[in-house]
Design a protein around this motif. Structure first.
Motif, PDB file in Angstrom:
ATOM      1  N   LEU A 294     -13.567  -0.216  -0.435  1.00  0.00           N
ATOM      2  CA  LEU A 294     -12.667   0.404  -1.218  1.00  0.00           C
ATOM      3  C   LEU A 294     -12.122   1.717  -0.394  1.00  0.00           C
ATOM      4  O   LEU A 294     -13.147   2.238   0.621  1.00  0.00           O
ATOM      5  CB  LEU A 294     -13.360   1.126  -2.514  1.00  0.00           C
ATOM      6  N   TYR A 295     -10.957   2.185  -0.698  1.00  0.00           N
ATOM      7  CA  TYR A 295     -10.417   3.320   0.060  1.00  0.00           C
ATOM      8  C   TYR A 295     -11.547   4.553  -0.310  1.00  0.00           C
ATOM      9  O   TYR A 295     -11.640   4.721  -1.555  1.00  0.00           O
ATOM     10  CB  TYR A 295      -9.069   3.527  -0.534  1.00  0.00           C
ATOM     11  N   GLU A 296     -12.030   5.286   0.609  1.00  0.00           N
ATOM     12  CA  GLU A 296     -12.542   6.287   0.296  1.00  0.00           C
ATOM     13  C   GLU A 296     -11.799   7.712   0.472  1.00  0.00           C
ATOM     14  O   GLU A 296     -12.262   8.495  -0.025  1.00  0.00           O
ATOM     15  CB  GLU A 296     -14.002   6.629   1.422  1.00  0.00           C
ATOM     16  N   GLN A 297     -10.537   7.668   1.225  1.00  0.00           N
ATOM     17  CA  GLN A 297      -9.998   8.577   1.281  1.00  0.00           C
ATOM     18  C   GLN A 297      -8.290   8.088   0.835  1.00  0.00           C
ATOM     19  O   GLN A 297      -8.171   7.026   0.745  1.00  0.00           O
ATOM     20  CB  GLN A 297      -9.772   9.350   2.849  1.00  0.00           C
ATOM     21  N   HIS A 298      -7.624   9.057   0.626  1.00  0.00           N
ATOM     22  CA  HIS A 298      -6.371   8.697   0.468  1.00  0.00           C
ATOM     23  C   HIS A 298      -5.880   8.055  -0.733  1.00  0.00           C
ATOM     24  O   HIS A 298      -4.925   7.297  -1.079  1.00  0.00           O
ATOM     25  CB  HIS A 298      -5.616   8.268   1.549  1.00  0.00           C
ATOM     26  N   ARG A 299      -6.884   8.022  -2.014  1.00  0.00           N
ATOM     27  CA  ARG A 299      -6.890   7.340  -3.153  1.00  0.00           C
ATOM     28  C   ARG A 299      -5.562   7.870  -3.839  1.00  0.00           C
ATOM     29  O   ARG A 299      -5.063   7.149  -4.646  1.00  0.00           O
ATOM     30  CB  ARG A 299      -8.004   7.185  -3.886  1.00  0.00           C
TER      31      ARG A 299
END
Length: 299
Positions: A294-299
């Motif tokens: 899963l995206y951890e940043q830039h969500r």
């Protein structure tokens, strides 16, 4: 070869396309011959950037297709500005820079228009409206036909979907990087924006290279994913074919942009579109082989 329309454009893009970044500049004649062989065998989309080899990569593409320019789709990128001393580059998405940089790209590509001009990155701190204004002006002037962005950041992609007329998003996507599946692929499909997938082979880790840590996956997890790909390989089909067929499965994906630098790589790429598409059961089998990131940043 099979073809799909890129988003809301009229660009007919081959489902497997040519990523030019790795073309060796040391032997331009060989690289130009490889590009022409790809075109002769049905590849229509060729992707480069002003950043690659300080513009020399664009020159190779321009030389290859100056005689049949209207029959190919040339895409390049902008936003990374080389420093005057050549020590590296800085991010510059400002309007004045884009309007200036396009002229250099047009000259290197030996053309008076670019089919797809892409922002080579992007953050929420950028002057996004100003960036869009630059692309819109270039489109009105006929210097570019369409524009898109190259980004893996959902928050940036959402802003361009809302505020611009992009026809494409280039992003990293593979069995070892399924982050686009979380929300972005559905968003782009609903918005009629085409996905150009890069990194489909995960640096070769899905096609036989020794496993190593990749993104947030352990070496053991990478090995398990590669084995799952291998388990689907049939007669006359390669792991690369299976890996790319996985990427081409989502409706949003228009083309897998493969980095090609040798004739054997081109020959393998040309076989991929003609292979039978993976079944839903096969897709599920591959997805079960490894946990999604899963995206951890830039969500």
């Amino acid at each position: 070869m099979h073809y799909k329309v890129l988003g809301k454009s009229d660009l007919q893009v081959s489902t497997v396309s040519f990523g030019c970044m790795s073309l060796p500049a040391a032997n331009p004649a060989e690289s130009i011959q490889l590009l022409n062989q790809a075109f002769t065998n049905g590849i229509t989309y060729f992707d480069t950037a002003d950043l690659y080899d300080k513009g020399e990569n664009e020159k190779l593409v321009g030389q290859a297709f100056r005689e049949n320019r209207q029959q190919v789709i040339i895409a390049t990128k902008v936003g990374n500005q080389w420093r005057s001393d050549g020590s590296g580059w800085d991010w510059n998405p400002r309007k004045d820079y884009i309007l200036k940089a396009v002229e250099s790209s047009l000259q290197r590509l030996q053309t008076d228009y670019i089919d797809l001009y892409q922002l080579h990155g992007g953050t929420l701190d950028d002057p996004i409206d100003e960036t869009i204004e630059a692309f819109e002006r270039l489109q009105q002037q006929g210097k570019i036909r369409y524009y898109g962005i190259s980004s893996i950041r959902p928050n940036v992609i959402r802003e361009y979907v809302k505020r611009s007329n992009i026809v494409s998003v280039m992003m990293q996507y593979s069995l070892l990087d399924r982050r686009p599946e979380e929300t972005v692929l559905d968003l782009l499909k609903e918005s009629q924006i085409g996905v150009l997938a890069r990194g489909s082979l995960a640096q070769g880790l899905l096609t036989g290279k020794p496993p190593k840590v990749y993104l947030n996956y352990s070496e053991k997890e990478v090995e398990k994913a590669a084995q799952a790909i291998q388990n689907l390989v049939k007669e006359n089909l390669s792991p690369a074919t299976m890996a790319v067929q996985y990427v081409l499965h989502p409706p949003a994906v228009v083309s897998a942009v493969l980095g090609i630098r040798t004739l054997p790589q081109l020959q393998e790429a040309l076989h991929i579109p003609n292979a039978e598409a993976l079944s839903e059961n096969n897709i599920h089998f591959l997805q079960e082989s490894i946990r999604p990131l899963l995206y951890e940043q830039h969500r």
